[in-house]
Design a protein around this motif. Structure first.
Motif, PDB file in Angstrom:
ATOM      1  N   MET A 265      -3.819   9.409   0.660  1.00 26.77           N
ATOM      2  CA  MET A 265      -4.053   7.962   0.770  1.00 26.77           C
ATOM      3  C   MET A 265      -4.283   7.566   2.234  1.00 26.77           C
ATOM      4  SD  MET A 265      -3.968   6.546  -2.269  1.00 26.77           S
ATOM      5  CE  MET A 265      -4.764   8.000  -2.917  1.00 26.77           C
ATOM      6  N   ARG A 266      -3.489   8.152   3.112  1.00 28.52           N
ATOM      7  CA  ARG A 266      -3.630   7.852   4.540  1.00 28.52           C
ATOM      8  C   ARG A 266      -4.963   8.398   5.061  1.00 28.52           C
ATOM      9  NH1 ARG A 266       1.857   9.613   4.958  1.00 28.52           N
ATOM     10  NH2 ARG A 266       1.137  11.452   6.085  1.00 28.52           N
ATOM     11  N   ALA A 267      -5.334   9.586   4.567  1.00 26.13           N
ATOM     12  CA  ALA A 267      -6.599  10.189   4.999  1.00 26.13           C
ATOM     13  C   ALA A 267      -7.789   9.344   4.539  1.00 26.13           C
ATOM     14  CB  ALA A 267      -6.715  11.609   4.452  1.00 26.13           C
TER      15      ALA A 267
ATOM     16  N   ARG B 202      -9.132   4.100  -5.024  1.00 27.80           N
ATOM     17  CA  ARG B 202      -8.499   5.180  -4.252  1.00 27.80           C
ATOM     18  C   ARG B 202      -8.468   6.484  -5.044  1.00 27.80           C
ATOM     19  NH1 ARG B 202      -4.011   0.947  -2.360  1.00 27.80           N
ATOM     20  NH2 ARG B 202      -4.882   0.383  -0.335  1.00 27.80           N
TER      21      ARG B 202
ATOM     22  N   GLU C  29      -9.140  -1.898   3.386  1.00 27.43           N
ATOM     23  CA  GLU C  29      -8.971  -0.824   4.365  1.00 27.43           C
ATOM     24  C   GLU C  29      -9.814  -0.967   5.622  1.00 27.43           C
ATOM     25  OE1 GLU C  29      -6.435   0.565   3.688  1.00 27.43           O
ATOM     26  OE2 GLU C  29      -6.422   1.909   1.970  1.00 27.43           O
TER      27      GLU C  29
ATOM     28  N   TRP D 170       0.380  11.087  -0.866  1.00 33.12           N
ATOM     29  CA  TRP D 170       0.541  10.032   0.145  1.00 33.12           C
ATOM     30  C   TRP D 170      -0.337  10.343   1.364  1.00 33.12           C
ATOM     31  CZ3 TRP D 170       5.420   8.937   3.593  1.00 33.12           C
ATOM     32  CH2 TRP D 170       5.345   7.643   4.095  1.00 33.12           C
ATOM     33  N   GLY D 171      -0.331  11.634   1.746  1.00 34.99           N
ATOM     34  CA  GLY D 171      -1.189  12.071   2.856  1.00 34.99           C
ATOM     35  C   GLY D 171      -2.660  11.812   2.546  1.00 34.99           C
TER      36      GLY D 171
ATOM     37  N   ARG E 264      -7.837   6.102   4.131  1.00 33.92           N
ATOM     38  CA  ARG E 264      -7.892   4.924   4.991  1.00 33.92           C
ATOM     39  C   ARG E 264      -8.588   5.272   6.317  1.00 33.92           C
ATOM     40  NH1 ARG E 264      -4.930   0.106   5.436  1.00 33.92           N
ATOM     41  NH2 ARG E 264      -4.587  -0.590   7.568  1.00 33.92           N
ATOM     42  N   GLY E 265      -8.177   6.404   6.892  1.00 33.77           N
ATOM     43  CA  GLY E 265      -8.776   6.835   8.152  1.00 33.77           C
ATOM     44  C   GLY E 265     -10.266   7.127   7.969  1.00 33.77           C
TER      45      GLY E 265
END
Lengths: 78, 197
Positions: free
Chosen positions: A41-43, B182, B154, A38-39, A45-46
């Motif tokens: 996935m967030r990384a 992803r 995104e 999950w981390g 996006r950033g």
């Protein structure tokens, strides 16, 4: 809910029911590897936002020149 | 007056549909750079991206009198760009039935769906993701449709429905494209982070 299912949901952005969301949150809270995923996935996006804002794009002058060319071409038709 | 210059207002859209010169100019100034970013995001070099942006505006100008406002003007313009990009690569929005990345992800789990090769530590991964050259190298490996879906979601922050309209795909297909994009990026960055599970 298995780890594989959590990965499929997070990766695809699948819409979950209220119960599904609760199950997934509980899984993420208890499962280290899925929490890492999950981390990631967030990384991602950033990182993609940073990549495009730092950008392989146009400078102000290039953008203005391109816009001027387009406007001249389009409005020449009117 | 302020309402008339809001590019999403009904008054402004009416003027655009009527090919009002000032309103068209306003749109070109507002979106040309974003379109160029999007074209580069799809994997085209900056010069080809410039040509695509010009072609997009010409098509937009020709088609705008028939614009019925069922989507936003922005979506309408970006849909033209993405269609051109997809046509250019002859990929169209056809979804591959099988993608090698599906096997790579599947191999990380046992038959009960538990991790056998867990993901890299967050610190190493974030470091790799934030290194522009590494991220660029991994992004380059994404097929065009995956890359388009991923950046629309995104970077452009579009809703799923808008992305589906833009790319001409179903919500299910969008989920598959995002999942593959992803995971392909994640697997690539994990390798570049030096992670050995």
């Amino acid at each position: 809910m298995s780890c594989k299912e959590v990965v499929e949901n997070l990766g695809s952005g699948k819409e979950l029911s209220h119960m599904g969301k609760l199950k997934q949150m509980a899984h993420l809270f208890m499962c280290g590897p899925c929490s890492r995923y999950w981390g990631h996935m967030r990384a991602l996006r950033g990182a993609v936002r940073k990549y495009f804002s730092d950008g392989p794009s146009l400078t102000d002058a290039e953008s203005k020149s391109l816009e001027d060319r387009i406007i001249a071409r389009l409005l020449g038709k009117t | 007056m302020a309402e008339a210059w809001d590019v999403s207002s009904a008054g402004f859209i009416k003027k655009v549909v009527a090919q009002d010169a000032a309103s068209i100019e306003r749109l070109v100034r507002a979106y040309t750079r974003h379109l160029h970013n999007a074209a580069v995001g799809m994997g085209f070099d900056p010069e080809t991206a410039k040509e695509m942006v010009q072609d997009t505006w010409i098509t937009f100008y020709e088609k705008v009198p028939a614009f019925e406002g069922r989507s936003s003007v922005r979506t309408f313009i970006f849909a033209i760009l993405y269609r051109k990009g997809l046509e250019k690569c002859r990929e169209l929005a056809k979804l591959r039935k099988h993608d090698p990345v599906d096997d790579v992800v599947a191999a990380r789990f046992d038959l009960r769906g538990h991790w056998v090769r867990p993901p890299a530590s967050p610190e190493e991964f974030v470091l790799a993701a934030e290194t522009s050259e590494k991220f660029h190298a991994c992004l380059e490996k994404l097929p065009l449709t995956q890359r388009a879906a991923f950046t629309l979601k995104e970077v452009d922050d579009l809703e799923s429905e808008e992305i589906c309209n833009t790319l001409g795909i179903t919500v299910t297909n969008l989920g598959v494209l995002l999942y593959r994009a992803r995971n392909r990026l994640r697997e690539c960055l994990e390798v570049k982070s030096g992670w050995k599970s």
